[in-house]
Write a protein that holds these residues in place. Structure first.
Motif, mmCIF file in Angstrom:
data_model
loop_
_atom_site.group_PDB
_atom_site.id
_atom_site.type_symbol
_atom_site.label_atom_id
_atom_site.label_comp_id
_atom_site.label_asym_id
_atom_site.label_seq_id
_atom_site.Cartn_x
_atom_site.Cartn_y
_atom_site.Cartn_z
ATOM 1 N N ASN A 1 -90.032 -56.777 41.957
ATOM 2 C CA ASN A 1 -89.651 -56.732 43.365
ATOM 3 C C ASN A 1 -88.133 -56.886 43.430
ATOM 4 O OD1 ASN A 1 -89.692 -56.761 46.147
ATOM 5 N ND2 ASN A 1 -90.369 -58.881 46.303
ATOM 6 N N LEU A 2 -87.437 -55.767 43.536
ATOM 7 C CA LEU A 2 -85.980 -55.732 43.362
ATOM 8 C C LEU A 2 -85.297 -55.199 44.614
ATOM 9 C CD1 LEU A 2 -83.960 -54.572 40.282
ATOM 10 C CD2 LEU A 2 -83.529 -53.470 42.490
ATOM 11 N N ALA A 3 -84.167 -55.794 44.936
ATOM 12 C CA ALA A 3 -83.335 -55.315 46.039
ATOM 13 C C ALA A 3 -81.883 -55.243 45.591
ATOM 14 C CB ALA A 3 -83.457 -56.221 47.258
ATOM 15 N N VAL A 4 -81.137 -54.325 46.193
ATOM 16 C CA VAL A 4 -79.689 -54.217 46.012
ATOM 17 C C VAL A 4 -79.062 -54.488 47.370
ATOM 18 C CG1 VAL A 4 -77.759 -52.727 45.364
ATOM 19 C CG2 VAL A 4 -79.976 -52.465 44.213
ATOM 20 N N ILE A 5 -78.070 -55.365 47.412
ATOM 21 C CA ILE A 5 -77.343 -55.590 48.665
ATOM 22 C C ILE A 5 -75.916 -55.088 48.509
ATOM 23 C CG2 ILE A 5 -78.798 -57.530 49.362
ATOM 24 C CD1 ILE A 5 -76.513 -59.426 48.602
ATOM 25 N N GLU A 6 -75.412 -54.462 49.546
ATOM 26 C CA GLU A 6 -74.106 -53.803 49.507
ATOM 27 C C GLU A 6 -73.399 -54.006 50.848
ATOM 28 O OE1 GLU A 6 -70.778 -52.004 49.230
ATOM 29 O OE2 GLU A 6 -72.005 -52.078 47.405
ATOM 30 N N LYS A 7 -72.145 -54.440 50.814
ATOM 31 C CA LYS A 7 -71.425 -54.721 52.049
ATOM 32 C C LYS A 7 -70.996 -53.456 52.782
ATOM 33 C CE LYS A 7 -66.724 -55.058 50.249
ATOM 34 N NZ LYS A 7 -66.246 -53.959 51.110
ATOM 35 N N ASP A 8 -70.856 -52.333 52.068
ATOM 36 C CA ASP A 8 -70.432 -51.090 52.701
ATOM 37 C C ASP A 8 -71.620 -50.335 53.304
ATOM 38 O OD1 ASP A 8 -67.640 -51.292 52.231
ATOM 39 O OD2 ASP A 8 -67.938 -50.662 50.165
ATOM 40 N N ALA A 9 -71.309 -49.240 54.018
ATOM 41 C CA ALA A 9 -72.337 -48.491 54.739
ATOM 42 C C ALA A 9 -73.122 -47.539 53.853
ATOM 43 C CB ALA A 9 -71.703 -47.713 55.889
#
Length: 410
Positions: free
Chosen positions: A32-40
């Protein structure tokens, strides 16, 4: 948004963060993996602001991470692009020497390239130089016919598609604000709410040191942003460059010098130089962040680097401010170039790690802490080697996070 629990969260949707996520999901379909990114969107920083060269491995010290990653990365990247219908152009690279000192450096580069198994690499004399790059004037050159170019924005987009198709989630406009440990898990407070993760991988590029510190890791390096400014050749002048034309680099610096580069973006780039940026994402001269610049100025390594490299720094600033000086550097490669040949401009920002002694960290730096992995320095050939680096980080994660026993699909 309420707190969401994940087995693993990758911070940063650049080319290395997404490659790492992709490789982990290929190994562990139940993860169960997620990537978080501050850009759009993905690849908005270094991944989308580079020349697109698929490096061959000529420059790197044999046995270093850079050499080992690049040797495997150049073939894996080309194969990935071909398999996914991403255009690649094998245009070749010419590294030129214009004086006797340059010839000596060229011989040393040839030895490195041979040690790093660069296919087809050879020294060429004046007559053959003219056949390869008719407008170059040099005493001697090193030719790597297998060097190619690609638009890494397309590669990064494909990585993102693969992450999502393999069951991963990507959250954009999600900037990390703080981090805390709660009952053996890491809670990441972001601008989109809280995320809880059993394990975290920091692939935040220009912000990797900040993220590491936010997560409680004490590190002895700091990211110093260097802006690389370049010109574009006007359409009528693009015939002056057939492939990639580089000077012999200064072995004391991690930068390759001003060069001429065909790109898959539709233009020929001339540059870049390398000047200190006063903002981590300072793509324009006027970009300024008091917080970012204060962090640079208060780091002892910055001043020690400045004392050691002040002449180079002044030269680069001079070249940044004066087009004529920039042009003179280019004319050492192609004497025909004139000011009228340089039309548009652009820039990228390089996340250069510097230690407290003022040394420019010239190799990959990956630190580990309980429940976390931090990719703190991923210099060129980071994009070329992104698939290999993703595998390498996935190996570390597999061991440190006991992923085989927890998530391996039967």
């Amino acid at each position: 948004m309420s707190s969401t629990k994940y087995d693993l969260i990758v911070i940063g949707a650049g080319i290395i963060g997404l490659s790492t996520a992709m490789k982990l999901l290929e190994r562990y379909p139940k993860l169960n993996l997620a990537v978080i990114e501050k850009d759009a969107k993905e690849g908005e920083q270094q991944s989308g602001h580079n020349s697109g060269v698929i490096h061959s491995g000529i420059y790197y010290r044999p046995g270093s991470f850079k050499a080992e990653f690049c040797v495997a990365g150049r073939s894996s990247m080309t194969r990935f692009c071909n398999e996914n219908d991403i255009p690649v152009w094998t245009c070749g690279k010419l590294i030129v020497a214009t004086d006797s000192a340059g010839e000596d450096r060229l011989n040393a580069l040839e030895s490195r390239g041979i040690a790093n198994q660069v296919k087809g690499l050879r020294i060429v004399e004046k007559d053959e130089i003219k056949e390869i790059e008719p407008h170059v004037v040099a005493r001697k050159a090193l030719y790597a016919p297998g060097t190619g170019i690609v638009d890494y924005r397309n590669v990064t987009t494909k990585y993102a598609e693969r992450v999502k198709s393999d069951g991963g989630e990507i959250f954009f406009n999600t900037e990390l604000v703080s981090s805390k440990l709660v009952a053996g898990s890491t809670v990441l407070e972001t601008t989109s709410g809280d995320f809880e993760a059993s394990n975290v991988i920091n692939c935040a590029g220009l912000h990797s040191d900040l993220i590491a510190e936010t997560m409680g890791l004490k590190i002895d390096i700091r990211i110093i942003p260097f802006r690389g400014e370049y010109y574009k050749l006007r359409r009528e002048s693009e015939h002056l460059v057939k492939g990639l034309i580089y000077p012999v680099p200064d072995p004391a610096l991690p930068f390759l010098g001003v060069h001429l580069t065909q790109t898959m973006k539709g233009w020929v780039e001339a540059g870049p130089n390398a000047v200190i940026a006063t903002k981590r994402e300072g793509y324009r001269k006027r970009d300024f962040s008091l917080h970012d610049f204060f962090r640079t100025l208060t780091f002892p390594g910055f001043w020690k680097m400045g004392v050691r490299e002040w002449k180079t720094g002044i030269w680069e600033i001079n070249r940044s401010l004066r087009k004529s000086v920039f042009l003179n550097s280019l004319r050492e490669l192609v004497p025909e170039l004139s000011s009228n040949d340089l039309s548009g401009t652009g820039s990228g920002v390089r996340a250069q790690a510097v230690d407290r002694a003022g040394n420019l960290i010239d190799d990959f730096r990956i630190d580990e802490s309980p429940g976390a992995i931090h990719v703190l320095n991923a210099p060129s050939p980071g994009a070329t080697s992104s698939l290999v680096i993703g595998e390498y980080v996935a190996d570390i994660a597999s061991k440190n996070f006991s992923l085989d026993s927890l998530y391996l699909s039967n």
